[in-house]
Scaffold this active site. Structure first.
Site, PDB file in Angstrom:
ATOM      1  N   GLU A   2      -5.765   9.542  -8.895  1.00  0.00           N
ATOM      2  CA  GLU A   2      -7.026   9.063  -8.323  1.00  0.00           C
ATOM      3  C   GLU A   2      -6.802   7.925  -7.336  1.00  0.00           C
ATOM      4  O   GLU A   2      -7.555   6.967  -7.281  1.00  0.00           O
ATOM      5  CB  GLU A   2      -7.994   8.655  -9.433  1.00  0.00           C
ATOM      6  CG  GLU A   2      -8.313   9.804 -10.368  1.00  0.00           C
ATOM      7  CD  GLU A   2      -9.270   9.425 -11.461  1.00  0.00           C
ATOM      8  OE1 GLU A   2     -10.396   9.938 -11.420  1.00  0.00           O
ATOM      9  OE2 GLU A   2      -8.903   8.623 -12.339  1.00  0.00           O
TER      10      GLU A   2
ATOM     11  N   ASP B 117       0.845  -1.189   0.000  1.00  0.00           N
ATOM     12  CA  ASP B 117       0.000   0.000   0.000  1.00  0.00           C
ATOM     13  C   ASP B 117       0.883   1.242   0.000  1.00  0.00           C
ATOM     14  O   ASP B 117       2.100   1.153   0.120  1.00  0.00           O
ATOM     15  CB  ASP B 117      -0.985   0.010   1.170  1.00  0.00           C
ATOM     16  CG  ASP B 117      -0.315   0.082   2.522  1.00  0.00           C
ATOM     17  OD1 ASP B 117       0.800   0.625   2.606  1.00  0.00           O
ATOM     18  OD2 ASP B 117      -0.904  -0.387   3.505  1.00  0.00           O
TER      19      ASP B 117
END
Length: 185
Positions: A114, A96
């Site tokens: 995004e 992540d």
């Protein structure tokens, strides 16, 4: 459902991949503001289907594009697209954006589009982006209010977080509805 997604940041599901569109923040704009140069080492956070990764990898030539995503399916999809185009300079990492498995000063540039709204601890993510950037390296963040992604983050929030992480605002392309912003380490 969209309200719940905004309150609980999660990655855009691979199963909905056909809804991924990038209005107002196309490839040409990313290439213009990122300015990838042959031989550089860049990092993309959340490559999705490789919409940006493939042209960036082409621009790098002998350089390297590391890809980080929390979904193996997205990485696999992007790597298959790269293979079909004869690109071999992409390196995938399942992780992540909050804790990047790279050393300090590893990259000439980091970019994401995004994605920042899908990271639960955005402040920590910006600190990590700064940590892995070489001095003078650039961070490019893209956001579009007109996409299927419900995690839109306004420029003011992105700019504030970047500044708090020690990054300097460089320039911006686009409008309040869709933009790329570049910051320098």
């Amino acid at each position: 459902m969209a309200y719940g997604w905004r309150r609980n940041p999660t990655p855009f599901p691979y199963t909905l991949k056909f809804f991924l569109r990038h209005p107002l923040i196309g490839r040409e704009r990313l290439l213009e503001i990122l300015e990838p140069r042959p031989g550089e080492q860049l990092l993309e956070i959340g490559p999705g289907l490789g919409y940006y990764a493939l042209p960036v990898a082409e621009a790098l030539g002998e350089g390297t594009l590391d890809l980080v995503d929390v979904q193996q399916a997205m990485l696999n999809h992007t790597l298959e697209q790269a293979r079909q185009r004869g690109l071999s300079n992409l390196r995938p990492t399942l992780s992540d954006g909050g804790g990047l498995p790279f050393g300090d000063n590893s990259f000439d540039g980091v970019y994401l589009s995004e994605v920042i709204g899908e990271i639960p601890d955005q402040d920590a993510a910006f600190r990590e982006f700064k940590r892995v950037l070489r001095p003078g390296g650039r961070l490019v963040v893209g956001e579009s209010l007109l996409s299927a992604d419900v995690h839109f983050i306004p420029f003011g929030s992105v700019s504030r977080r970047a500044h708090q992480a020690g990054l300097r605002f460089d320039r911006r392309l686009g409008s309040a509805l869709g933009y790329f912003a570049r910051f320098t380490a």
